[in-house]
Design a protein around this motif. Sequence first.
Motif, mmCIF file in Angstrom:
data_model
loop_
_atom_site.group_PDB
_atom_site.id
_atom_site.type_symbol
_atom_site.label_atom_id
_atom_site.label_comp_id
_atom_site.label_asym_id
_atom_site.label_seq_id
_atom_site.Cartn_x
_atom_site.Cartn_y
_atom_site.Cartn_z
ATOM 1 N N ASN A 155 0.863 -1.183 0.000
ATOM 2 C CA ASN A 155 0.000 0.000 0.000
ATOM 3 C C ASN A 155 0.897 1.230 0.000
ATOM 4 O O ASN A 155 1.735 1.391 0.897
ATOM 5 C CB ASN A 155 -0.880 -0.029 1.257
ATOM 6 C CG ASN A 155 -1.829 1.162 1.308
ATOM 7 O OD1 ASN A 155 -1.517 2.236 0.806
ATOM 8 N ND2 ASN A 155 -2.978 0.964 1.906
ATOM 9 N N ASP B 169 -0.568 6.234 13.240
ATOM 10 C CA ASP B 169 -1.769 6.185 12.406
ATOM 11 C C ASP B 169 -2.946 5.451 13.047
ATOM 12 O O ASP B 169 -4.084 5.883 12.933
ATOM 13 C CB ASP B 169 -1.423 5.529 11.054
ATOM 14 C CG ASP B 169 -2.627 5.453 10.152
ATOM 15 O OD1 ASP B 169 -3.151 4.348 9.954
ATOM 16 O OD2 ASP B 169 -3.100 6.506 9.714
ATOM 17 N N ARG B 170 -2.702 4.347 13.665
ATOM 18 C CA ARG B 170 -3.801 3.592 14.305
ATOM 19 C C ARG B 170 -3.515 3.470 15.800
ATOM 20 O O ARG B 170 -2.376 3.237 16.201
ATOM 21 C CB ARG B 170 -3.917 2.181 13.687
ATOM 22 C CG ARG B 170 -4.323 2.227 12.226
ATOM 23 C CD ARG B 170 -4.335 0.857 11.584
ATOM 24 N NE ARG B 170 -4.549 0.980 10.132
ATOM 25 C CZ ARG B 170 -4.371 -0.016 9.269
ATOM 26 N NH1 ARG B 170 -4.033 -1.210 9.706
ATOM 27 N NH2 ARG B 170 -4.569 0.173 7.976
ATOM 28 N N ARG C 3 -13.695 7.535 10.181
ATOM 29 C CA ARG C 3 -13.957 8.010 8.820
ATOM 30 C C ARG C 3 -15.449 7.845 8.498
ATOM 31 O O ARG C 3 -16.045 8.659 7.805
ATOM 32 C CB ARG C 3 -13.062 7.267 7.815
ATOM 33 C CG ARG C 3 -11.603 7.661 7.995
ATOM 34 C CD ARG C 3 -10.631 7.017 7.039
ATOM 35 N NE ARG C 3 -9.278 7.264 7.526
ATOM 36 C CZ ARG C 3 -8.175 6.747 6.978
ATOM 37 N NH1 ARG C 3 -8.257 5.981 5.908
ATOM 38 N NH2 ARG C 3 -6.993 6.986 7.493
ATOM 39 N N TYR D 290 -9.843 -2.159 3.196
ATOM 40 C CA TYR D 290 -8.682 -1.343 2.818
ATOM 41 C C TYR D 290 -7.843 -1.995 1.709
ATOM 42 O O TYR D 290 -6.813 -1.457 1.327
ATOM 43 C CB TYR D 290 -7.765 -1.044 3.998
ATOM 44 C CG TYR D 290 -8.242 0.100 4.865
ATOM 45 C CD1 TYR D 290 -7.596 0.388 6.062
ATOM 46 C CD2 TYR D 290 -9.310 0.915 4.509
ATOM 47 C CE1 TYR D 290 -7.994 1.440 6.874
ATOM 48 C CE2 TYR D 290 -9.730 1.961 5.305
ATOM 49 C CZ TYR D 290 -9.061 2.229 6.480
ATOM 50 O OH TYR D 290 -9.453 3.280 7.294
ATOM 51 N N ASN E 184 -10.211 4.742 1.603
ATOM 52 C CA ASN E 184 -8.756 4.615 1.351
ATOM 53 C C ASN E 184 -8.503 4.349 -0.121
ATOM 54 O O ASN E 184 -9.369 3.854 -0.846
ATOM 55 C CB ASN E 184 -8.120 3.573 2.267
ATOM 56 C CG ASN E 184 -7.928 2.231 1.587
ATOM 57 O OD1 ASN E 184 -8.792 1.725 0.889
ATOM 58 N ND2 ASN E 184 -6.751 1.647 1.791
ATOM 59 N N ASP F 218 -6.213 9.283 1.142
ATOM 60 C CA ASP F 218 -4.765 9.020 1.150
ATOM 61 C C ASP F 218 -4.048 9.866 0.113
ATOM 62 O O ASP F 218 -2.873 10.169 0.275
ATOM 63 C CB ASP F 218 -4.387 7.543 0.888
ATOM 64 C CG ASP F 218 -4.746 6.638 2.048
ATOM 65 O OD1 ASP F 218 -5.010 5.443 1.810
ATOM 66 O OD2 ASP F 218 -4.782 7.114 3.193
ATOM 67 N N GLN G 38 -3.196 12.819 3.656
ATOM 68 C CA GLN G 38 -2.544 12.726 4.966
ATOM 69 C C GLN G 38 -1.067 12.916 4.649
ATOM 70 O O GLN G 38 -0.486 12.065 4.006
ATOM 71 C CB GLN G 38 -2.775 11.352 5.585
ATOM 72 C CG GLN G 38 -4.235 10.984 5.709
ATOM 73 C CD GLN G 38 -4.410 9.641 6.391
ATOM 74 O OE1 GLN G 38 -4.517 9.586 7.617
ATOM 75 N NE2 GLN G 38 -4.454 8.578 5.653
HETATM 76 O O1 RIB Z 1 -4.639 3.022 2.968
HETATM 77 C C1 RIB Z 1 -4.364 2.511 4.203
HETATM 78 C C2 RIB Z 1 -5.072 3.272 5.273
HETATM 79 O O2 RIB Z 1 -4.760 2.646 6.460
HETATM 80 C C3 RIB Z 1 -4.597 4.707 5.296
HETATM 81 O O3 RIB Z 1 -5.664 5.579 5.048
HETATM 82 C C4 RIB Z 1 -4.013 4.872 6.640
HETATM 83 O O4 RIB Z 1 -4.684 5.865 7.399
HETATM 84 C C5 RIB Z 1 -4.083 3.515 7.292
HETATM 85 O O5 RIB Z 1 -4.794 3.536 8.500
#
Ligand code: RIB
Length: 338
Positions: free
Chosen positions: A73, A151-152, A200, A225, A249, A277, A294
Motif C-alpha cells: 500500500n 496512524d492507528r 472516517r 482497505y 482509502n 490518502d 494525509q
Molecule cells: O490506505 C491505508 C489506510 O490505512 C490509510 O488511510 C491509513 O490511514 C491507514 O490507516
Amino acid sequence: MSCTIKDIAKQANISISAVSLVLNDKPCRISQEKKELIKKIAKENHYTPNINARSLVTKETKTFGLIIPDIENIFFSRLTKSIESYCRESGYTLIIVNSNDEYEQDLYLIDLLLSRGIDGLFITFSTSAYKHEKEMCAKLNKLTVPYILIDRFFSDFNCNKVYFNNKKGAYLATRYLIEQGHKKISCIIHSITSHNLSYRFEGYKEAMDEYGLEVKEEYIIKGDYYIESGYNAGDIIMKNSTTAVFVSNDMMTLGLLKRLKEEGIKVPEDLSIVSYDNTLNDFIIDLQLTSVEQNILNLGKKASELMISLIQNRHSKFADICLEPKLVVNNSVKKIID
Ligand code: RIB
C-alpha cells in the motif's frame, strides 16, 4: 576475516581502548601522529565497527523496528521511506517488517524485533488488532523499549501516538460532495467499526446529518482497505441510486475504478468519487482523484522526531500528536445543478 579493533591495536602497538577512543573521535591523550596511524590502519583494512560488539558496551544498537500492515500500500511504503530516511540521518538503522494486516503477525513481529535488540519500536498495527484490544494493549504495556503507535491507536489507551484526524478528513470529503450538489452519497468504509477505523465513517455521517441528508443502509458498503473489496463495492454502487461515493482509502478506490471501467461507467460523468490518502494521482492517467491527503512525509518525520527524543529521555509524559488532513480537489467530482 574482517578487521577488528584488536587487530588495529596490535598493528599500531597501542591499547584497544585507545583505538576505540580515536575511531569514535572521543577526547584522548594520544599524539596526533599515533591518531593518524590508527586511522590509516583502519582505512587500509576496511575496518567497520561491529554494532553488536559496541552494543555490549553502550547497551544501544542504534536500531529501530517498524511494523507496518501492508508494504504494497503506497501509504505505508511512503511512510516507511519517510521514517527510514529520517532515522538514518539521525544515526539509526531501521528494521522494517510487514504484518500482512494480521494481528497474530503483529505479536510475533514485536517479539522478533525485540530479539534483535532494537532501541525503539514504531508500529501501525493490523486492523484486526482492534478485535484484540485488551491483548494488544497488554503486549504494548510490557514492552521494554520506547514505542510509538503510528496512524492507528486505541482511543482510551495512553501511550505515545502520532496520527491524523480521520473524522475531520472524512467530514471534509463528504461535505465537498454535498456542496457540489450530491445528496445520495455512498461510502466505502472499513468493516471494523471501532476506534479510528470508525472515525472516517463518523465523519461521513456527520456531514450528511449536518445537511439533513438521509444515510440509507444501502449507501454503507464495508471493505477491508484492500483493492478487491473496492472492486466488489462497485457492484453494490452500480445497483444503488447514489450519484457519488466517499471511499475511505486509495486501495479500495483502485478496485472500484477497475470495476467501473469494466462496466463503462465514467468518473465523474456517471459517478463522482472522493478518495482517501491522495497517493494515486501520480499513477492514474485519465483521471485525477479528489482525495483527502494525509501528509505522509510529515507523519513519518513527527514519529521519528518523537522516537529520538524518547531515546534521549527528553520526554516525561506521553505524546499525543494529532495531525490535520487536507482535501485536495481535482476532477473526480461532477457538480450537480438541481
Ligand atoms: O490506505 C491505508 C489506510 O490505512 C490509510 O488511510 C491509513 O490511514 C491507514 O490507516
